[in-house]
Write a protein that holds these residues in place. Structure first.
Motif, PDB file in Angstrom:
ATOM      1  N   HIS A 229       0.823  -1.204   0.000  1.00  8.69           N
ATOM      2  CA  HIS A 229       0.000   0.000   0.000  1.00  8.69           C
ATOM      3  C   HIS A 229       0.859   1.257   0.000  1.00  8.69           C
ATOM      4  O   HIS A 229       0.486   2.270  -0.623  1.00  8.69           O
ATOM      5  N   ALA A 230       1.988   1.223   0.693  1.00  5.25           N
ATOM      6  CA  ALA A 230       2.870   2.387   0.695  1.00  5.25           C
ATOM      7  C   ALA A 230       3.432   2.644  -0.702  1.00  5.25           C
ATOM      8  O   ALA A 230       3.545   3.803  -1.137  1.00  5.25           O
ATOM      9  N   ALA A 231       3.783   1.566  -1.421  1.00  5.69           N
ATOM     10  CA  ALA A 231       4.277   1.734  -2.792  1.00  5.69           C
ATOM     11  C   ALA A 231       3.190   2.296  -3.700  1.00  5.69           C
ATOM     12  O   ALA A 231       3.439   3.184  -4.538  1.00  5.69           O
ATOM     13  N   ALA A 232       1.958   1.763  -3.499  1.00  4.90           N
ATOM     14  CA  ALA A 232       0.850   2.305  -4.303  1.00  4.90           C
ATOM     15  C   ALA A 232       0.569   3.753  -3.936  1.00  4.90           C
ATOM     16  O   ALA A 232       0.245   4.581  -4.801  1.00  4.90           O
ATOM     17  N   LYS A 243      -7.481   8.222  -3.886  1.00  2.24           N
ATOM     18  CA  LYS A 243      -6.956   6.850  -3.737  1.00  2.24           C
ATOM     19  C   LYS A 243      -5.778   6.830  -2.786  1.00  2.24           C
ATOM     20  O   LYS A 243      -5.600   5.876  -2.016  1.00  2.24           O
ATOM     21  N   ALA A 244      -4.973   7.883  -2.810  1.00  4.07           N
ATOM     22  CA  ALA A 244      -3.842   7.957  -1.880  1.00  4.07           C
ATOM     23  C   ALA A 244      -4.330   8.010  -0.448  1.00  4.07           C
ATOM     24  O   ALA A 244      -3.765   7.378   0.452  1.00  4.07           O
ATOM     25  N   VAL A 245      -5.433   8.744  -0.211  1.00  4.87           N
ATOM     26  CA  VAL A 245      -5.996   8.808   1.149  1.00  4.87           C
ATOM     27  C   VAL A 245      -6.492   7.442   1.585  1.00  4.87           C
ATOM     28  O   VAL A 245      -6.300   7.011   2.728  1.00  4.87           O
ATOM     29  N   ARG A 246      -7.181   6.740   0.673  1.00  6.27           N
ATOM     30  CA  ARG A 246      -7.665   5.399   1.023  1.00  6.27           C
ATOM     31  C   ARG A 246      -6.501   4.454   1.342  1.00  6.27           C
ATOM     32  O   ARG A 246      -6.554   3.662   2.292  1.00  6.27           O
ATOM     33  N   ASN A 247      -5.444   4.520   0.515  1.00  5.40           N
ATOM     34  CA  ASN A 247      -4.280   3.662   0.771  1.00  5.40           C
ATOM     35  C   ASN A 247      -3.620   4.002   2.115  1.00  5.40           C
ATOM     36  O   ASN A 247      -3.179   3.119   2.854  1.00  5.40           O
ATOM     37  N   ALA A 248      -3.562   5.289   2.402  1.00  9.57           N
ATOM     38  CA  ALA A 248      -2.981   5.692   3.678  1.00  9.57           C
ATOM     39  C   ALA A 248      -3.818   5.170   4.845  1.00  9.57           C
ATOM     40  O   ALA A 248      -3.295   4.720   5.878  1.00  9.57           O
TER      41      ALA A 248
END
Length: 436
Positions: A229-232, A243-248
């Motif tokens: 998830h960090a790479a994504a 999407k970055a917020v969701r991954n975080a």
């Protein structure tokens, strides 16, 4: 060796055949008194026998000094005492010799035969002497007194030392038996302590292995997903902020889950460590009870920590799907509950297999199959060949312990574990665990 045994070994310092020096001194004193007694009694014997007085004295000294070897040759002492009974010599030697004979570890028939010979000899000599005194007029009692005096004198000089010797001998043998039993028990306790230490070391090694498996399963899977998830997140941070917020958020949730599971595991470890300290400080007499209590506490602590189960399998697959893995789950058979260790093992196998896909085949499509059978549960995780560019995108390290841990878990429950590459270039992990 016990303290009694050590004292017994240290006491073997006497000269020749004596165990203790005081025994040699006692026998020397008795022999001296017996020699003086026999020498004094040899004077009237020499006069009655018509031989020189000096010969009677020397004969008494030699006969009386035989008492010196009473511990080495008690039979010889009793035979000499019986032999000189007609000369009315060696009363002390006869009494001490019978006591020593009865106290020795000799067959009862030998003790009985020599005691009977001494009794008969004393009775005959007393009978003859009393009859002679009555014939000379020294005694004016009736004829009944002759056998009475012979019997009572013989019993008085024979029975007490024999009975006392039998009692002392039996008591000595009992003490030696108790000493040997104490030494044997102490040796057994030492062996038991050594075996308990070996078992404790084996249990510690087993516990280390189990903890290593749990740590690997908990940390590897959660951290692998966090890295993915960090790479994504890094890749879409500028292009797609939502999407970055969701991954975080997913990274944060997985980190909290990993911390929660680690806290539960560390709580079990601390409970086991405290129990181990208490066992180490306990004495040998209570080590078994303390070990059982410690094991019970650790088992209770382990039972209190809720482990994963098959009902959480969909959530596990969903986490991998959220990390970008194309994964599908299929379940066959009637869904039912199993023993806690069976469900935990099945969950861990699927979890570790998915972790390996994240590590070694990022982006590959994965199939998770779970089959509920009559007497067993089967699971299979198979991934297709990964896309070349994504095969090392996550950069996840591998310790090489995942497959080993899965195999150990499954084999410990009597199951079957198979893993290896497929013909299409992917990888397959299969396991079958008995339901009972």
């Amino acid at each position: 060796m016990t303290t009694t045994g050590e004292d017994h070994e240290r006491a073997l310092t006497g000269p020749w055949w004596w165990v203790r020096r005081r025994g040699a001194v006692l026998d020397g004193g008795l022999a001296l008194v017996s020699a003086v007694e026999c020498a004094a009694e040899g004077i009237p014997f020499a006069r009655e026998a018509g031989i020189p007085v000096s010969v009677g004295i020397v004969f008494g000294l030699i006969a009386g000094s035989v008492l010196l070897v009473r511990r080495k040759w008690p039979i010889a002492v009793v035979l000499v005492a019986i032999a000189i009974t007609p000369a009315e010599m060696g009363f002390l030697m006869g009494v001490v010799g019978l006591y020593t004979l009865a106290a020795c570890e000799l067959p009862r028939r030998v003790i009985g035969s020599l005691s009977g010979m001494s009794l008969l000899g004393t009775a005959v000599v007393t009978f003859v002497r009393v009859r002679q005194d009555m014939a000379r007029g020294d005694l004016t009692l009736g004829d009944w007194f002759v056998p009475f005096a012979a019997v009572t004198t013989a019993l008085g000089l024979t029975a007490p030392p024999v009975l006392l010797g039998l009692y002392v001998g039996a008591r000595r043998r009992l003490m030696e038996s108790l000493r040997e039993r104490a030494d044997s028990l102490e040796r057994e306790l030492q062996l038991l302590a050594e075996r308990a230490e070996e078992r404790a070391e084996w249990a510690r090694n087993e516990e280390r292995t189990r903890i290593a498996r749990e740590m690997h399963d908990v940390v590897a899977h959660r951290v692998s997903l966090m890295v993915v998830h960090a790479a994504a997140l890094q890749a879409v941070a500028r292009k797609d902020p939502e999407k970055a917020v969701r991954n975080a958020a997913l990274v944060g949730d997985m980190g909290r889950q990993a911390l929660t599971e680690l806290r539960e595991m560390l709580g079990v470890l601390r409970a086991g460590e405290d129990a181990g300290r208490r066992v180490a400080s306990a004495s040998l007499a209570v080590v078994g009870e303390a070990a059982v209590a410690a094991a019970s506490r650790v088992a209770a602590a382990e039972g209190a920590a809720e482990g994963p189960c098959l009902s959480e399998l969909e959530e596990l697959v969903g986490q991998s799907a959220a990390a970008g893995m194309v994964v599908d789950l299929s379940v066959e058979g009637e869904v039912r509950s199993y023993a806690a260790e069976v469900e935990q093992t099945a969950y861990r196998v699927v979890q570790e297999a998915l972790t390996n896909v994240h590590k070694h085949a990022a982006g590959a499509k994965t199939h998770v199959r779970l089959a509920h059978r009559v007497s067993e549960i089967a699971m299979q995780v198979e991934n297709e060949p990964p896309p070349e560019p994504a095969s090392a995108s996550a950069g996840l390290p591998s310790g090489g312990n995942g497959l080993v841990g899965m195999r150990e878990r499954v084999l410990a429950l009597g199951g079957v574990f198979v893993s290896g590459p497929t013909e299409a270039g992917g990888f397959r992990v299969s396991a079958v665990i008995p339901a009972g």
